[in-house]
Design an enzyme around this catalytic site. Structure first.
Site, PDB file in Angstrom:
ATOM      1  N   ASP A 160      -4.599   1.959  10.801  1.00  0.00           N
ATOM      2  CA  ASP A 160      -5.965   1.486  11.011  1.00  0.00           C
ATOM      3  C   ASP A 160      -6.040   0.923  12.437  1.00  0.00           C
ATOM      4  O   ASP A 160      -6.108   1.682  13.409  1.00  0.00           O
ATOM      5  CB  ASP A 160      -6.250   0.457   9.918  1.00  0.00           C
ATOM      6  CG  ASP A 160      -7.678  -0.049   9.900  1.00  0.00           C
ATOM      7  OD1 ASP A 160      -8.601   0.739  10.110  1.00  0.00           O
ATOM      8  OD2 ASP A 160      -7.858  -1.261   9.653  1.00  0.00           O
ATOM      9  N   GLY A 165       0.770  -1.234   0.000  1.00  0.00           N
ATOM     10  CA  GLY A 165       0.000   0.000   0.000  1.00  0.00           C
ATOM     11  C   GLY A 165       0.805   1.289   0.000  1.00  0.00           C
ATOM     12  O   GLY A 165       0.321   2.321  -0.446  1.00  0.00           O
ATOM     13  N   ARG A 182      -5.537   0.527  -6.932  1.00  0.00           N
ATOM     14  CA  ARG A 182      -4.336   1.201  -6.403  1.00  0.00           C
ATOM     15  C   ARG A 182      -3.880   2.329  -7.315  1.00  0.00           C
ATOM     16  O   ARG A 182      -3.155   3.231  -6.896  1.00  0.00           O
ATOM     17  CB  ARG A 182      -3.177   0.204  -6.281  1.00  0.00           C
ATOM     18  CG  ARG A 182      -3.354  -0.867  -5.218  1.00  0.00           C
ATOM     19  CD  ARG A 182      -2.022  -1.567  -4.993  1.00  0.00           C
ATOM     20  NE  ARG A 182      -2.172  -2.859  -4.340  1.00  0.00           N
ATOM     21  CZ  ARG A 182      -2.243  -3.024  -3.019  1.00  0.00           C
ATOM     22  NH1 ARG A 182      -2.196  -1.980  -2.224  1.00  0.00           N
ATOM     23  NH2 ARG A 182      -2.362  -4.238  -2.505  1.00  0.00           N
ATOM     24  N   GLY A 226      -3.598  -0.331  13.999  1.00  0.00           N
ATOM     25  CA  GLY A 226      -2.304  -0.051  14.610  1.00  0.00           C
ATOM     26  C   GLY A 226      -1.412  -1.276  14.720  1.00  0.00           C
ATOM     27  O   GLY A 226      -0.249  -1.165  15.112  1.00  0.00           O
TER      28      GLY A 226
HETATM   29  P1  IMP Z   1      -3.448  -1.955  10.687  1.00  0.00           P
HETATM   30  O1  IMP Z   1      -2.409  -2.976  10.976  1.00  0.00           O
HETATM   31  O2  IMP Z   1      -4.822  -2.424  11.041  1.00  0.00           O
HETATM   32  O3  IMP Z   1      -3.149  -0.580  11.221  1.00  0.00           O
HETATM   33  O4  IMP Z   1      -3.568  -1.874   9.127  1.00  0.00           O
HETATM   34  C1  IMP Z   1      -2.744  -1.228   8.342  1.00  0.00           C
HETATM   35  C2  IMP Z   1      -2.846  -1.780   6.947  1.00  0.00           C
HETATM   36  O5  IMP Z   1      -4.183  -2.192   6.585  1.00  0.00           O
HETATM   37  C3  IMP Z   1      -2.510  -0.670   5.997  1.00  0.00           C
HETATM   38  O6  IMP Z   1      -1.141  -0.700   5.729  1.00  0.00           O
HETATM   39  C4  IMP Z   1      -3.356  -0.992   4.783  1.00  0.00           C
HETATM   40  O7  IMP Z   1      -2.626  -1.788   3.906  1.00  0.00           O
HETATM   41  C5  IMP Z   1      -4.527  -1.767   5.291  1.00  0.00           C
HETATM   42  N1  IMP Z   1      -5.744  -0.917   5.373  1.00  0.00           N
HETATM   43  C6  IMP Z   1      -6.308  -0.432   6.485  1.00  0.00           C
HETATM   44  N2  IMP Z   1      -7.391   0.323   6.203  1.00  0.00           N
HETATM   45  C7  IMP Z   1      -7.505   0.327   4.859  1.00  0.00           C
HETATM   46  C8  IMP Z   1      -8.419   0.977   3.934  1.00  0.00           C
HETATM   47  O8  IMP Z   1      -9.349   1.716   4.279  1.00  0.00           O
HETATM   48  N3  IMP Z   1      -8.182   0.728   2.617  1.00  0.00           N
HETATM   49  C9  IMP Z   1      -7.177  -0.060   2.163  1.00  0.00           C
HETATM   50  N4  IMP Z   1      -6.289  -0.659   2.996  1.00  0.00           N
HETATM   51  C10 IMP Z   1      -6.455  -0.468   4.321  1.00  0.00           C
HETATM   52 MG    MG Z   2      -0.436  -1.533   3.923  1.00  0.00          MG
END
Ligand code: IMP
Ligand code: MG
Length: 175
Positions: free
Chosen positions: A101, A43, A164, A103
């Site tokens: 998101d 991402g 993307r 974390g």
């Molecule tokens: P976390 O570990 O839950 O903080 O997630 C982080 C990862 O989830 C990010 O690096 C994104 O790749 C993916 N992610 C979280 N929210 C979204 C979203 O709304 N759209 C697309 N990817 C997301």
């Molecule tokens: Mg990501």
């Protein structure tokens, strides 16, 4: 599913320039080694490409680390799969990711870098969704935009590998 623009490309570009200025001012790097930008894939690829070129620094190193916590859906699985971090002993590292998101991703990578002996670990994310935070160690020192709990695509962010390429940050609407 139709993408609806949430943050247009011009606003992203202006914010990325601001982040670059702030990061360069704060983190010029050590005497021995330059700042290491560690971009999380997939991402973070658009964001790091623009952020790196917005850093008015003479010397920066860029590395990439593949992480994954989503399996095709729109909700985090809770397990952060990730590659081993590079050799970072004594280095100042800035993790660069698309979105913060739950974390869990930043907390996991930050922990790996600290255990690997990094001198300083900071994080920069383009987007922050604080409403979804589960792991308090998943925090960012630099945030582009704080957004509500919506699923975003474009500018590197995907839904099941799609969208993307969109230059704007968008929300997926049904219909
Ligand atoms: P976390 O570990 O839950 O903080 O997630 C982080 C990862 O989830 C990010 O690096 C994104 O790749 C993916 N992610 C979280 N929210 C979204 C979203 O709304 N759209 C697309 N990817 C997301
Ligand atoms: Mg990501």
């Amino acid at each position: 599913m139709r993408p609806r623009v949430l943050i247009p490309a011009e606003r992203i570009a202006a914010r990325v320039r601001g982040l670059g200025t702030a990061i360069a001012r704060d983190l010029a790097g050590g005497r021995d080694a330059p700042l290491l930008l560690l971009a999380l894939l997939d991402g973070g690829f658009c964001f790091v490409a623009d952020l790196a070129r917005a850093l008015p620094l003479p010397d920066v190193e860029i590395g990439f680390l593949r992480t994954s916590s989503y399996r095709g859906g729109t909700r985090s699985t809770g397990v952060v799969e990730r590659e081993p971090v590079p050799a970072v002993a004594g280095r100042s590292v800035l993790i660069v990711d698309d979105i913060l998101d739950t974390g869990r991703t930043l907390a996991a990578v930050r922990g790996d870098l600290t255990r690997a002996g990094a001198a300083a670990v900071r994080a920069c994310v383009l987007l922050d969704k604080p409403a979804r935070r589960i792991d308090p160690d998943g925090r960012a020192d630099y945030v582009g935009f704080t957004i509500p709990d919506v699923f975003v695509i474009g500018y590197g962010l995907d839904h099941a590998g799609r969208f993307r390429h969109l230059p704007d940050l968008c929300v997926l609407d049904d219909g």
